[in-house]
Design a protein around this motif. Sequence first.
Motif, short mmCIF file in Angstrom:
data_model
loop_
_atom_site.label_atom_id
_atom_site.label_comp_id
_atom_site.label_asym_id
_atom_site.label_seq_id
_atom_site.Cartn_x
_atom_site.Cartn_y
_atom_site.Cartn_z
N GLY A 124 6.66 11.41 0.81
CA GLY A 124 7.32 10.31 0.11
C GLY A 124 6.92 10.24 -1.35
N ILE A 125 5.65 10.47 -1.62
CA ILE A 125 5.16 10.45 -3.01
C ILE A 125 5.79 11.58 -3.82
N ALA A 126 5.89 12.77 -3.23
CA ALA A 126 6.49 13.89 -3.94
C ALA A 126 7.94 13.59 -4.30
N ASN A 127 8.69 13.01 -3.37
CA ASN A 127 10.07 12.63 -3.67
C ASN A 127 10.13 11.57 -4.75
N ALA A 128 9.22 10.60 -4.70
CA ALA A 128 9.19 9.56 -5.72
C ALA A 128 8.84 10.15 -7.08
N GLU A 153 12.63 1.19 -8.01
CA GLU A 153 12.55 1.46 -6.58
C GLU A 153 11.63 2.64 -6.29
N ALA A 154 11.76 3.70 -7.09
CA ALA A 154 10.92 4.89 -6.89
C ALA A 154 9.45 4.55 -7.07
N ARG A 155 9.13 3.73 -8.05
CA ARG A 155 7.73 3.38 -8.29
C ARG A 155 7.22 2.41 -7.23
N PHE A 156 8.10 1.54 -6.72
CA PHE A 156 7.71 0.69 -5.60
C PHE A 156 7.34 1.55 -4.40
N MET A 157 8.16 2.53 -4.10
CA MET A 157 7.90 3.36 -2.93
C MET A 157 6.66 4.23 -3.12
N ARG A 158 6.44 4.74 -4.33
CA ARG A 158 5.22 5.51 -4.57
C ARG A 158 4.00 4.62 -4.37
N ALA A 159 4.06 3.38 -4.86
CA ALA A 159 2.96 2.45 -4.67
C ALA A 159 2.73 2.17 -3.19
N LEU A 160 3.81 2.02 -2.44
CA LEU A 160 3.71 1.75 -1.00
C LEU A 160 2.95 2.87 -0.30
N PHE A 161 3.31 4.11 -0.57
CA PHE A 161 2.66 5.23 0.09
C PHE A 161 1.21 5.37 -0.35
N TYR A 162 0.94 5.22 -1.64
CA TYR A 162 -0.46 5.31 -2.08
C TYR A 162 -1.30 4.15 -1.54
N ALA A 195 -5.39 1.03 -9.51
CA ALA A 195 -4.84 0.71 -10.84
C ALA A 195 -3.43 1.29 -10.98
N GLN A 196 -3.21 2.50 -10.46
CA GLN A 196 -1.88 3.10 -10.53
C GLN A 196 -0.90 2.34 -9.64
N ILE A 197 -1.35 1.92 -8.46
CA ILE A 197 -0.49 1.14 -7.58
C ILE A 197 -0.06 -0.15 -8.27
N LYS A 202 4.01 -3.47 -10.95
CA LYS A 202 4.42 -4.29 -12.10
C LYS A 202 5.72 -3.76 -12.70
N PHE A 203 5.83 -2.44 -12.77
CA PHE A 203 7.08 -1.85 -13.26
C PHE A 203 8.23 -2.21 -12.33
N ALA A 204 7.97 -2.16 -11.01
CA ALA A 204 9.01 -2.51 -10.03
C ALA A 204 9.44 -3.96 -10.18
N VAL A 205 8.48 -4.86 -10.40
CA VAL A 205 8.82 -6.27 -10.60
C VAL A 205 9.74 -6.44 -11.80
N ALA A 206 9.47 -5.67 -12.87
CA ALA A 206 10.24 -5.81 -14.10
C ALA A 206 11.60 -5.14 -14.04
#
Length: 528
Positions: A124-128, A153-162, A195-197, A202-206
């Motif tokens: 999932g992270i690789a796809n994100a 959306e992509a950054r939300f999903m990357r955060a979710l997996f991490y 910190a990356q998550i 925050k980017f996803a919220v914006a």
Amino acid sequence: MKNPTHYIKKFWPAALAIILLQGFSSCRKELNYTPEVFVSAENLYKDQAGAIAGVTGIYQQLQTLKKSDYQLIGNLGTDEVRACYQAQGYGAYWAGVVGLDVYDITFNSQNQDISGFWTGCYQGIANANGAIKYIPGIKNFADPTVQNRLLGEARFMRALFYFYLVQMYGDVPMPLEDTNFDNGVPRTPQQQVYAQIVADLKFAVANCWVKSKLSANDVGRANVEAAKALLGKVYLTQHDYNDAKTTFEDLINTNQISLLTNYGDLFDGKHENNAESLFEIQYSTDNTNDVQSLQNLYGSYAGPPIAGETFDIHTPGYGGTVVMSTAHYSDSLFDKKHDVRYLASINHDRYDGSGNTMSWWIDPGLPTIKKFDISTNDIDYNHSGKNLYYLRASDVFLMYAETLNELGQPQAALAPLNKVRERAFGSGNYDVKSTVSQTALRDTILDERSRELGAEGWRWYDLKRTGTLVKRVKRYNDPHRDFLLKNGGTSDPHPVQNVSDKNNLYPIPLSELQNNRALGLKAQNPGY
């Protein structure tokens, strides 16, 4: 039933294939995950249609991760769900699933569920990462606001997996782009991962859209409410209570999240993507690639109607018997008379073809989890189109209560706590009294999270966050105790509970230690 992704190899190669999806159709579940063809990320992200397809592929990784036995991670090995005795006899693979519950010798770096969960997250992270790299370079986007939304959306999903990875494994490799991994990727300290998550969320919220702005074709996509809820959960996990408080209050006050009136409606298959749901994983019987098989694991024995019969709770059904409720969750935790969540969460009895309760072998006949029971809209116990919740508003209210209590405000914490309890009990029976202390309220909130969110995937993480994993598992997930309660002191064939402090982290998969040149066997977590 083994998930085929158990055998998928490491994600590291730079030429990772990105799944090109159908996009959106008029099917019952609008976010369609069905793969059509495989192309490289560079060729996929050429225009808006390709970007939408690529980001949709990230959601498919989460769908795959949660559709079968990987969903047990987060539930097994807690005070809510335990493995059935006879699962040990299903073969070596399922003995490893039992190990996830009792933390025995099979809870190791070669356990297929542990390594498969790791691999699924990194896919999932690789796809994100591919989406995050290429979407900004698309010049012909029909709608620039959609371009930013897809990045969110992509950054939300990357955060979710991490977030899964850092909680389970501690320091983890943290690739943020598709590059050459010939020299491997070292483990990144947990605080940097967090910190990356936070930055991704925050980017996803914006940049994500609020739920109300998403069209019918966008149901199932990440949104502002989900991003805020997950951000607050990340802060809470780090014990950053001030930022958690600010985030939860912003979500509650600005986005005005709400609860459904009837708790049972959440799990009947008729109220999916509802007002209470902030983010849920989409499944559908329209395509058998998009179904989940959780009833087969939870063994509820509810079933679709037999020809000529009326479907009700006494209809005999089908399904494996791999996991079930702990005695604590099914028999001790709920007020069975007043709390409506009990009947919505627990199947206390199972029935034979004559409508009689049954008890056979060792465990079948004991209470099971009801939330994943199939309905007449599903194909069978192994092919269900029911969605799975990831984040709900009630979770937010309970996390807000926990946050306020940890900030030394137990009286203020009662309002969000009692909001959840009021739905469960109705007026007059629900309120936690104002005389409760901060220490006592910690246990109260933790129990309430179990009643409200049982088997929805958060319990192991809750227990780890609150420092109660070992204590609660030893006290409430005891196969020996459960067996004696059922059988009145006869000899006990159940596995022994072996949980210890080392189990606050999972082992790094052996394949990762061997194949990632930046690691090696010495990079393993302590005790494994």
